[in-house]
Design an enzyme around this catalytic site. Structure first.
Site, PDB file in Angstrom:
ATOM      1  CG  LEU A  17      -1.913  -1.106   1.330  1.00  0.00           C
ATOM      2  CD1 LEU A  17      -2.866  -1.077   2.566  1.00  0.00           C
ATOM      3  CD2 LEU A  17      -2.730  -1.319   0.205  1.00  0.00           C
TER       4      LEU A  17
ATOM      5  N   GLY B 255       1.140  -9.287   5.718  1.00  0.00           N
ATOM      6  CA  GLY B 255       1.836  -8.799   7.041  1.00  0.00           C
ATOM      7  C   GLY B 255       1.771  -7.533   6.842  1.00  0.00           C
ATOM      8  N   GLY B 256       1.480  -6.569   7.931  1.00  0.00           N
ATOM      9  CA  GLY B 256       1.697  -5.073   7.909  1.00  0.00           C
ATOM     10  C   GLY B 256       0.598  -4.516   6.739  1.00  0.00           C
ATOM     11  CG  ASP B 257       1.792  -1.289   4.372  1.00  0.00           C
ATOM     12  OD1 ASP B 257       2.768  -2.376   4.319  1.00  0.00           O
ATOM     13  OD2 ASP B 257       2.044  -0.338   3.770  1.00  0.00           O
ATOM     14  CD  GLU B 258       5.447  -6.248   2.538  1.00  0.00           C
ATOM     15  OE1 GLU B 258       5.520  -7.363   2.805  1.00  0.00           O
ATOM     16  OE2 GLU B 258       6.268  -5.399   2.295  1.00  0.00           O
TER      17      GLU B 258
END
Length: 574
Positions: A442, A482-485
């Site tokens: 993102l 994970g995270g914004d992936e």
């Protein structure tokens, strides 16, 4: 780590104990926080030595001190360094041999906590017998596998024996903590350290014990820490000892054995038949399972009313002592077996010992899941039990979903996505085909997260998951790595342009302005593409190529959209 998180991890560890999965949780500095009992069964060298706050390096030193050969010990520090690095970077499971078992280990990051490591034997059913030689040598150890707690007390009220489920239920270190103690003392031990509302629950439970332990008879309920309750059923033995079942599955099994024994005794004497039949009927009516006793001629001689409720059978049908075939014909006429296989219907209609050892599950028209078990009775016939296992199956499905899906977005997690990718590679090798891996990162998410807080950041990630689910096809796999992936496995394509068009649709959809809780927001996404077999022939190389392509796309980012590099920009790193 706050108290609620600690209690959740403790409960999760107990759940894993029930399926023989070892667990150890570490904080962000790789210091031990929590572990379960199965951890010591896999790694007995840690028992009595591991402690909260101990660094993972010290944990590894004990492990390698017992594992390495004498000539390898001088290099133990290099093994430890490699183990710590592997722990910190691991994002997919791997396997190793340990004490004669092939052990599969996974390491997962826990937001706000640190990292959890899980170990599972490749052959779970043999794990305990392998780790503990002779563990199945006596009848009492078989009862350790019963899911409910069992306890035997002598005439003086002191505990003679408990099973493993009892140890887990009351949070004991081992069975030795209970043996020779009184049950009220063990119950107090389970509540050690409680305060506030829990202290009041503890006192209420002790009062219940004082009222019920004087006279063995009626079942009673006890509260346990963590908002748990157990139903205690007591039965006296001829020698003055008392057998206690905590929760009712083991008690149910015991009653089934009593039924079979009573049936045999009834055949030995016509005078005993009436007495035993009355005892059977009284026991049947108080069991939570549906029960049917079928004689050697296939006639349903006994049943309980719970059977009528579970299967929606009319009492008049069972009261005239029908054959099991007549009952099956009635159910078939009511549409009970529509959609079931012929083999399953044949089993349900069987009254012979050739099918008696089977155990099957079937879904009723009302959606409930019924487990049907048949136990042979000496001399002919069988005892058939019907158990509603709907809630149990739903619970199993929830656990399986949690293990394979991201808890925030509901998308597949990284581990499950890699499993899907591995399967797709294997299929493509057998039946040559093309598929694409799209890697999304993102753009503009961090400023929103920093400015409006993590709660709004989570809402944005949920919105992203909804967009990806709508744009991707049902046959595609969508995951949060994970995270914004995020990642998409696009299946069944035959050219690069199809993947390129999907990437453009995803980038376009994610760049559209949107509103959450009255806030007007806008983000974007950089998308990298890797095609099988052009950019990689195994899961790792495909993910690496897609990741590389994503960073190339991010380097060419403009506005809120993203650029997907042409095929020449994506190369197989291998």
């Amino acid at each position: 780590m706050d108290a609620s998180t600690r209690e959740l991890i403790h409960t999760f560890g107990q759940v894993l104990d029930g399926i023989h999965v070892a667990m150890c949780v570490f904080d962000p500095q790789d210091r031990a926080l929590a572990w379960n009992r199965t951890f010591f069964q896999f790694f007995p060298e840690h028992e009595g030595r591991v402690h909260e706050g101990e660094h993972y390096r010290d944990n590894l030193r004990r492990f390698y001190s017992t594992r390495l050969e004498a000539h390898e010990l001088p290099q133990i520090d290099s093994y430890i360094d490699a183990g710590v690095a592997r722990h910190q970077a691991q994002n997919s499971p791997y396997e190793f041999m340990h004490r004669g078992l092939r052990v599969r280990v996974a390491s997962l990051a826990l937001g706000g906590v640190g990292r959890v490591r899980l170990w599972r034997a490749e052959s779970p059913g043999n794990a305990l017998s392998t780790l503990k030689p002779g563990a199945l040598a006596t009848p009492t150890t078989l009862l350790d596998r019963v899911p409910d707690g069992l306890m035997v007390c002598a005439m003086d009220g002191r505990i003679q024996w408990v099973n493993e489920s009892f140890v887990l239920m009351y949070g004991l270190r081992d069975s030795a903590a209970a043996v020779s103690a009184r049950f009220d003392a063990v119950y107090a031990l389970a509540w050690a350290g409680c305060s506030g509302p829990e202290a009041a629950l503890h006192e209420a439970g002790q009062q219940t014990l004082r009222e019920n332990l004087r006279f063995v008879g009626a079942p009673f309920e006890l509260p346990l820490p963590g908002n748990r309750f157990c139903r205690v059923i007591a039965r006296p033995a001829d020698d003055g000892a008392v057998f206690y079942a905590h929760v009712d599955v083991s008690e149910l099994k015991r009653q089934q054995q009593q039924l079979a024994q009573a049936e045999q005794a009834a055949r030995d004497s016509a005078a005993q038949l009436a007495r035993k039949s009355a005892l059977l009927q009284a026991t049947l009516e108080n069991m939570e399972q549906g029960i049917a006793m079928v004689n050697a001629e296939g006639v349903v001689e006994f049943y309980n009313h719970h059977l009528l409720e579970l299967l929606d059978l009319p009492q008049a049908l069972l009261d005239r002592r029908p054959t099991i075939g007549e009952v099956i014909r009635y159910q078939r006429a009511q549409g009970e077996f529509e959609g079931l296989s012929d083999e399953l219907q044949a089993y349900l209609a069987s009254d012979t010992l050739t099918q008696a050892l089977h155990s099957v599950e079937r879904r009723r028209p009302n959606g409930r899941i019924i487990e049907v078990r048949s136990l042979p009775v000496e001399g002919g016939g069988l005892l058939r039990t019907f158990t509603d296992v709907t809630e149990r199956r739903l619970h199993q499905q929830r656990i399986e979903h949690l293990a394979s899906h991201d808890s925030l977005t509901g998308l597949l997690n990284r581990a499950k996505f890699m499993d899907c990718l591995t399967s797709e590679v294997a299929l493509a090798r057998r039946q040559p085909s093309v598929f694409a891996v799209l890697y999304l990162d993102l753009d503009g998410f961090k400023p929103i997260n920093d400015r409006h807080g993590h709660a709004m950041g989570d809402r944005v990630l949920e919105w992203v998951a909804g967009v990806l689910g709508r744009v991707a096809r049902e046959s595609d796999f969508v995951a949060r790595l994970g995270g914004d992936e995020f990642a998409v496995l696009q299946r069944g394509i035959d050219q690069h342009e199809q993947a390129l068009r999907l990437a453009e649709r995803l980038a376009q959809a994610l760049s559209e302005p949107f509103t959450l809780d009255g806030l007007a927001l806008q983000i974007g996404a950089s998308v990298g593409i890797a095609l099988y077999p052009e950019h990689g022939t195994d899961p790792e190389s495909l993910m690496a190529s897609a990741d590389q392509a994503m960073y190339l796309a991010k380097a060419g980012q403009r506005d809120c959209g993203s650029l997907v590099p042409p095929r020449s920009s994506v190369r197989d790193p291998g």
